[in-house]
Design a protein around this motif. Sequence first.
Motif, PDB file in Angstrom:
ATOM      1  N   THR A  51      54.052  37.738  24.852  1.00  7.07           N
ATOM      2  CA  THR A  51      52.949  38.699  24.797  1.00  7.07           C
ATOM      3  C   THR A  51      51.752  38.197  25.577  1.00  7.07           C
ATOM      4  O   THR A  51      51.430  37.010  25.539  1.00  7.07           O
ATOM      5  N   ILE A  52      51.105  39.118  26.256  1.00  6.21           N
ATOM      6  CA  ILE A  52      49.803  38.862  26.851  1.00  6.21           C
ATOM      7  C   ILE A  52      48.851  39.809  26.137  1.00  6.21           C
ATOM      8  O   ILE A  52      49.022  41.032  26.179  1.00  6.21           O
ATOM      9  N   THR A  53      47.889  39.237  25.436  1.00  9.10           N
ATOM     10  CA  THR A  53      46.911  40.008  24.692  1.00  9.10           C
ATOM     11  C   THR A  53      45.631  40.059  25.510  1.00  9.10           C
ATOM     12  O   THR A  53      45.127  39.018  25.934  1.00  9.10           O
ATOM     13  N   ALA A  54      45.116  41.266  25.726  1.00  9.86           N
ATOM     14  CA  ALA A  54      43.882  41.431  26.490  1.00  9.86           C
ATOM     15  C   ALA A  54      42.835  42.089  25.600  1.00  9.86           C
ATOM     16  O   ALA A  54      43.092  43.129  24.999  1.00  9.86           O
ATOM     17  N   THR A  55      41.670  41.465  25.530  1.00  6.95           N
ATOM     18  CA  THR A  55      40.552  42.029  24.783  1.00  6.95           C
ATOM     19  C   THR A  55      39.458  42.404  25.767  1.00  6.95           C
ATOM     20  O   THR A  55      38.989  41.562  26.537  1.00  6.95           O
ATOM     21  N   TYR A  56      39.076  43.680  25.727  1.00  3.60           N
ATOM     22  CA  TYR A  56      38.019  44.206  26.590  1.00  3.60           C
ATOM     23  C   TYR A  56      36.778  44.421  25.722  1.00  3.60           C
ATOM     24  O   TYR A  56      36.847  45.065  24.672  1.00  3.60           O
ATOM     25  N   SER A  57      35.638  43.913  26.159  1.00  7.22           N
ATOM     26  CA  SER A  57      34.418  43.957  25.346  1.00  7.22           C
ATOM     27  C   SER A  57      33.758  45.330  25.291  1.00  7.22           C
ATOM     28  O   SER A  57      32.840  45.529  24.501  1.00  7.22           O
ATOM     29  N   ALA A  58      34.195  46.282  26.096  1.00  8.09           N
ATOM     30  CA  ALA A  58      33.670  47.652  26.105  1.00  8.09           C
ATOM     31  C   ALA A  58      32.158  47.677  26.285  1.00  8.09           C
ATOM     32  O   ALA A  58      31.434  48.336  25.562  1.00  8.09           O
ATOM     33  N   ASN A  59      31.688  46.951  27.290  1.00 12.06           N
ATOM     34  CA  ASN A  59      30.249  46.851  27.511  1.00 12.06           C
ATOM     35  C   ASN A  59      29.733  47.765  28.616  1.00 12.06           C
ATOM     36  O   ASN A  59      28.599  47.625  29.055  1.00 12.06           O
ATOM     37  N   GLY A  60      30.553  48.710  29.061  1.00 11.81           N
ATOM     38  CA  GLY A  60      30.124  49.672  30.074  1.00 11.81           C
ATOM     39  C   GLY A  60      30.615  51.062  29.715  1.00 11.81           C
ATOM     40  O   GLY A  60      31.736  51.228  29.246  1.00 11.81           O
ATOM     41  N   VAL A  61      29.773  52.067  29.896  1.00  8.60           N
ATOM     42  CA  VAL A  61      30.127  53.438  29.543  1.00  8.60           C
ATOM     43  C   VAL A  61      30.910  54.076  30.691  1.00  8.60           C
ATOM     44  O   VAL A  61      30.654  53.812  31.861  1.00  8.60           O
ATOM     45  N   GLY A  62      31.875  54.928  30.324  1.00 10.97           N
ATOM     46  CA  GLY A  62      32.648  55.662  31.311  1.00 10.97           C
ATOM     47  C   GLY A  62      34.098  55.223  31.378  1.00 10.97           C
ATOM     48  O   GLY A  62      34.579  54.469  30.536  1.00 10.97           O
ATOM     49  N   GLN A  63      34.781  55.725  32.397  1.00 14.58           N
ATOM     50  CA  GLN A  63      36.192  55.398  32.614  1.00 14.58           C
ATOM     51  C   GLN A  63      36.311  53.927  33.009  1.00 14.58           C
ATOM     52  O   GLN A  63      35.560  53.452  33.859  1.00 14.58           O
ATOM     53  N   GLN A  64      37.261  53.228  32.417  1.00 16.15           N
ATOM     54  CA  GLN A  64      37.452  51.802  32.685  1.00 16.15           C
ATOM     55  C   GLN A  64      38.869  51.556  33.204  1.00 16.15           C
ATOM     56  O   GLN A  64      39.814  52.189  32.756  1.00 16.15           O
ATOM     57  N   ASN A  65      38.980  50.619  34.125  1.00 11.38           N
ATOM     58  CA  ASN A  65      40.281  50.182  34.640  1.00 11.38           C
ATOM     59  C   ASN A  65      40.162  48.699  34.924  1.00 11.38           C
ATOM     60  O   ASN A  65      39.553  48.290  35.899  1.00 11.38           O
ATOM     61  N   LYS A  66      40.720  47.896  34.045  1.00 11.71           N
ATOM     62  CA  LYS A  66      40.655  46.440  34.163  1.00 11.71           C
ATOM     63  C   LYS A  66      42.041  45.921  34.545  1.00 11.71           C
ATOM     64  O   LYS A  66      43.062  46.448  34.108  1.00 11.71           O
ATOM     65  N   THR A  67      42.043  44.875  35.357  1.00  9.71           N
ATOM     66  CA  THR A  67      43.298  44.294  35.831  1.00  9.71           C
ATOM     67  C   THR A  67      43.464  42.895  35.257  1.00  9.71           C
ATOM     68  O   THR A  67      42.504  42.126  35.181  1.00  9.71           O
ATOM     69  N   ILE A  68      44.682  42.579  34.867  1.00  9.24           N
ATOM     70  CA  ILE A  68      45.050  41.226  34.432  1.00  9.24           C
ATOM     71  C   ILE A  68      46.160  40.764  35.349  1.00  9.24           C
ATOM     72  O   ILE A  68      47.144  41.472  35.550  1.00  9.24           O
ATOM     73  N   TRP A  69      45.975  39.580  35.933  1.00 13.59           N
ATOM     74  CA  TRP A  69      46.999  38.988  36.790  1.00 13.59           C
ATOM     75  C   TRP A  69      47.664  37.868  36.019  1.00 13.59           C
ATOM     76  O   TRP A  69      47.006  36.984  35.467  1.00 13.59           O
ATOM     77  N   VAL A  70      48.998  37.895  35.982  1.00 13.74           N
ATOM     78  CA  VAL A  70      49.792  36.918  35.247  1.00 13.74           C
ATOM     79  C   VAL A  70      50.556  36.059  36.237  1.00 13.74           C
ATOM     80  O   VAL A  70      51.243  36.577  37.119  1.00 13.74           O
ATOM     81  N   LYS A  71      50.434  34.743  36.079  1.00 14.57           N
ATOM     82  CA  LYS A  71      51.118  33.782  36.960  1.00 14.57           C
ATOM     83  C   LYS A  71      52.263  33.146  36.189  1.00 14.57           C
ATOM     84  O   LYS A  71      52.051  32.426  35.220  1.00 14.57           O
ATOM     85  N   PHE A  72      53.491  33.467  36.608  1.00 18.87           N
ATOM     86  CA  PHE A  72      54.679  32.839  36.022  1.00 18.87           C
ATOM     87  C   PHE A  72      55.025  31.581  36.815  1.00 18.87           C
ATOM     88  O   PHE A  72      54.903  31.568  38.049  1.00 18.87           O
ATOM     89  N   LYS A  73      55.479  30.557  36.142  1.00 16.07           N
ATOM     90  CA  LYS A  73      55.886  29.321  36.805  1.00 16.07           C
ATOM     91  C   LYS A  73      57.037  29.616  37.765  1.00 16.07           C
ATOM     92  O   LYS A  73      57.989  30.306  37.414  1.00 16.07           O
ATOM     93  N   GLY A  74      56.903  29.115  39.005  1.00 18.99           N
ATOM     94  CA  GLY A  74      57.948  29.274  40.000  1.00 18.99           C
ATOM     95  C   GLY A  74      57.867  30.568  40.796  1.00 18.99           C
ATOM     96  O   GLY A  74      58.728  30.833  41.625  1.00 18.99           O
ATOM     97  N   VAL A  75      56.852  31.393  40.526  1.00 18.88           N
ATOM     98  CA  VAL A  75      56.676  32.656  41.247  1.00 18.88           C
ATOM     99  C   VAL A  75      55.300  32.628  41.899  1.00 18.88           C
ATOM    100  O   VAL A  75      54.296  32.447  41.216  1.00 18.88           O
ATOM    101  N   ASP A  76      55.266  32.782  43.216  1.00 22.29           N
ATOM    102  CA  ASP A  76      53.992  32.727  43.936  1.00 22.29           C
ATOM    103  C   ASP A  76      53.122  33.950  43.707  1.00 22.29           C
ATOM    104  O   ASP A  76      51.905  33.844  43.628  1.00 22.29           O
ATOM    105  N   GLN A  77      53.730  35.119  43.607  1.00 26.80           N
ATOM    106  CA  GLN A  77      52.968  36.355  43.477  1.00 26.80           C
ATOM    107  C   GLN A  77      52.701  36.658  42.005  1.00 26.80           C
ATOM    108  O   GLN A  77      53.604  36.634  41.180  1.00 26.80           O
ATOM    109  N   ASP A  78      51.437  36.948  41.679  1.00 28.13           N
ATOM    110  CA  ASP A  78      51.072  37.279  40.306  1.00 28.13           C
ATOM    111  C   ASP A  78      51.592  38.662  39.924  1.00 28.13           C
ATOM    112  O   ASP A  78      51.711  39.551  40.758  1.00 28.13           O
TER     113      ASP A  78
END
Length: 135
Positions: free
Chosen positions: A97-124
């Motif tokens: 699991t990757i758990t992401a917590t967003y602080s909701a500190n801006g009003v409006g539509q939100q789109n946040k990105t999380i990049w995950v780095k797996f061992k042995g894979v160059d591209q996130d």
Amino acid sequence: MMKKFILSLFASMLLSTAIWAQAQNGAGTGNLADAKAKFAKETIDFGKTQLNKPVTVDFEFTNITKEPLLIEAARASCGCTTPKWTKEPILPGKKGTITATYSANGVGQQNKTIWVKFKGVDQDKELHLTGTVEN
């Protein structure tokens, strides 16, 4: 005539080598992380929330390899989103699991990105958290 034949043969070998190298490196086949982990959802919409009311979502995935899978890091597109992840190796067929917590500190539509780095894979691996923050 022989010169053209040799040049054609050389060009064919060069092209074949390039195609083989792409296949070995996974170029043109999408993200190599997709060959390691199958995510239940790559984008999670948290819906609507109120300003300054944190939102937490879980990106669940399954190790689809025959080897243990390790997440080396996860980072977010901004300081308002904090990712946490399974630290121990995930065995073949098991879930992480990757758990992401967003602080909701801006009003409006939100789109946040999380990049995950797996061992042995160059591209996130890229995951998205979307939703709307209301005042």
